[in-house]
Design an enzyme around this catalytic site. Structure first.
Site, PDB file in Angstrom:
ATOM      1  N   LYS A  52       0.839  -1.209   0.000  1.00  0.00           N
ATOM      2  CA  LYS A  52       0.000   0.000   0.000  1.00  0.00           C
ATOM      3  C   LYS A  52       0.869   1.252   0.000  1.00  0.00           C
ATOM      4  CE  LYS A  52      -3.837  -2.406   2.239  1.00  0.00           C
ATOM      5  NZ  LYS A  52      -4.616  -2.712   3.456  1.00  0.00           N
ATOM      6  N   GLN A  96      -4.769  -1.462   9.645  1.00  0.00           N
ATOM      7  CA  GLN A  96      -4.636  -2.794   9.047  1.00  0.00           C
ATOM      8  C   GLN A  96      -5.182  -3.843  10.019  1.00  0.00           C
ATOM      9  OE1 GLN A  96      -3.671  -3.309   5.907  1.00  0.00           O
ATOM     10  NE2 GLN A  96      -3.892  -5.523   6.043  1.00  0.00           N
ATOM     11  N   ASP A 119     -11.027   3.007   4.156  1.00  0.00           N
ATOM     12  CA  ASP A 119     -11.320   1.572   4.084  1.00  0.00           C
ATOM     13  C   ASP A 119     -12.832   1.313   4.097  1.00  0.00           C
ATOM     14  OD1 ASP A 119      -9.440  -0.399   3.684  1.00  0.00           O
ATOM     15  OD2 ASP A 119      -8.734  -0.429   5.755  1.00  0.00           O
TER      16      ASP A 119
HETATM   17  N1  GUN Z   1      -7.022  -6.968   6.438  1.00  0.00           N
HETATM   18  C1  GUN Z   1      -7.399  -7.770   5.429  1.00  0.00           C
HETATM   19  N2  GUN Z   1      -7.884  -7.043   4.406  1.00  0.00           N
HETATM   20  C2  GUN Z   1      -7.838  -5.758   4.800  1.00  0.00           C
HETATM   21  C3  GUN Z   1      -8.205  -4.537   4.178  1.00  0.00           C
HETATM   22  O1  GUN Z   1      -8.703  -4.465   3.062  1.00  0.00           O
HETATM   23  N3  GUN Z   1      -7.989  -3.422   4.911  1.00  0.00           N
HETATM   24  C4  GUN Z   1      -7.476  -3.470   6.155  1.00  0.00           C
HETATM   25  N4  GUN Z   1      -7.329  -2.335   6.801  1.00  0.00           N
HETATM   26  N5  GUN Z   1      -7.130  -4.568   6.752  1.00  0.00           N
HETATM   27  C5  GUN Z   1      -7.311  -5.713   6.083  1.00  0.00           C
END
Ligand code: GUN
Length: 281
Positions: A52, A96, A119
């Site tokens: 990311k 995350q 998100d």
């Molecule tokens: N953990 C697994 N997939 C994701 C996601 O798309 N965003 C976040 N923040 N954590 C995750």
């Protein structure tokens, strides 16, 4: 059968985002900023966050990662979120997941300013999605809709089946399909007869995290099959939740793993971050 090339589509979107970021900087003096909270040592989470951050850098988006130890307290994470909510240089905040078991994840996600919730995990944005209002949509299901659009697959009037009912994938995926006028089945661990549902679907979307869950006889001839699962096999290779070889022979479109939905998730995060920057400034 046609393969839906998420990798290539994501690359195109990331280039478009980079162009838009350049214009935002030049014309409006806006540099979009993303803050990421990463707790603990989970190697997969570290790998995702690294991807990311790199994607942000390539697109000209400012990003900062707050790494915290597994033993961090609830209040320390909360203080970090409060600080990022106030920081004018930060447009998007991403925590995350998963967080360690001693942390109240819901409380953390509810603390994020909904206007910075790139998100789309805050109940405010989830509620807006359910009611068909504009807001932030979780990146993975948003990426799936983008893929369907790019291949001219219109969910309207179709029978769709979503396998997996998580808050971050299955439920928002079902809401997006419903908003696009599909008739949606949502299956989960307690579903009595999974195959009865999957085999009716014109659009089958699977996001469970169980390699080989969906086999050829569970899929309708000519279906569109979207595989959100990412599973590490014993030999170290990656596989989705769908038995690709068997299913590919009878569907009209299918996403590969890797190179399908995964790259789209990151592209959508960038899109959500510039959306946040434009709307806040
Ligand atoms: N953990 C697994 N997939 C994701 C996601 O798309 N965003 C976040 N923040 N954590 C995750």
């Amino acid at each position: 059968m046609q393969i839906i090339d998420g990798k290539n589509l994501a690359k195109k979107i990331r280039e478009e985002v980079a162009e838009e970021v350049e214009l935002l900087k030049k014309d409006r003096d806006i540099t979009p900023g993303l803050a990421v909270v990463l707790v603990g040592d989970d190697p997969a989470s570290h790998a995702y966050v690294k991807m990311k951050a790199r994607a942000c850098k390539e697109a000209g988006i400012y990003s900062i990662t707050h790494e915290m130890p597994e033993t961090i307290s609830q209040s320390e994470i909360e203080e970090t979120i409060a600080m990022m909510n106030k920081n004018p240089n930060i447009d998007g905040i991403l925590v995350q997941l998963p967080l360690p078991p001693h942390i109240d994840t819901t409380k953390i996600l509810e603390l994020i300013d909904p206007k910075k919730d790139v998100d789309g995990f805050h109940p405010y944005n989830f509620g807006r999605l359910m009611t068909g209002l504009d807001g932030f949509v979780p990146c993975t299901p948003l990426g799936v809709m983008e893929m369907l659009g790019a291949y001219d697959i219109d969910p309207k009037g179709k029978d769709a089946c979503v396998v997996g009912a998580s808050n971050i994938v299955g439920k928002p995926m079902a809401a997006l399909l419903l908003n696009a006028f599909a008739t949606v089945d949502v299956c989960h661990i307690h579903t009595k007869d999974l195959a009865a549902h999957t085999s009716r679907a014109d659009i089958l979307i699977v996001g469970v995290g169980k390699a080989g869950l969906v086999t050829e006889e569970m899929v309708k001839d000519g279906a569109v099959v979207i595989d959100i699962g990412i599973n590490r096999l014993e030999d170290g290779s990656l596989a989705g939740d769908v038995d690709f070889e068997g299913v590919a022979s009878k569907c009209s479109y299918i996403t590969p793993v890797p190179g399908g939905v995964g790259p789209m998730t990151i592209a959508m995060l960038l899109k959500n971050t510039i959306k946040a920057a434009k709307e806040r400034k």
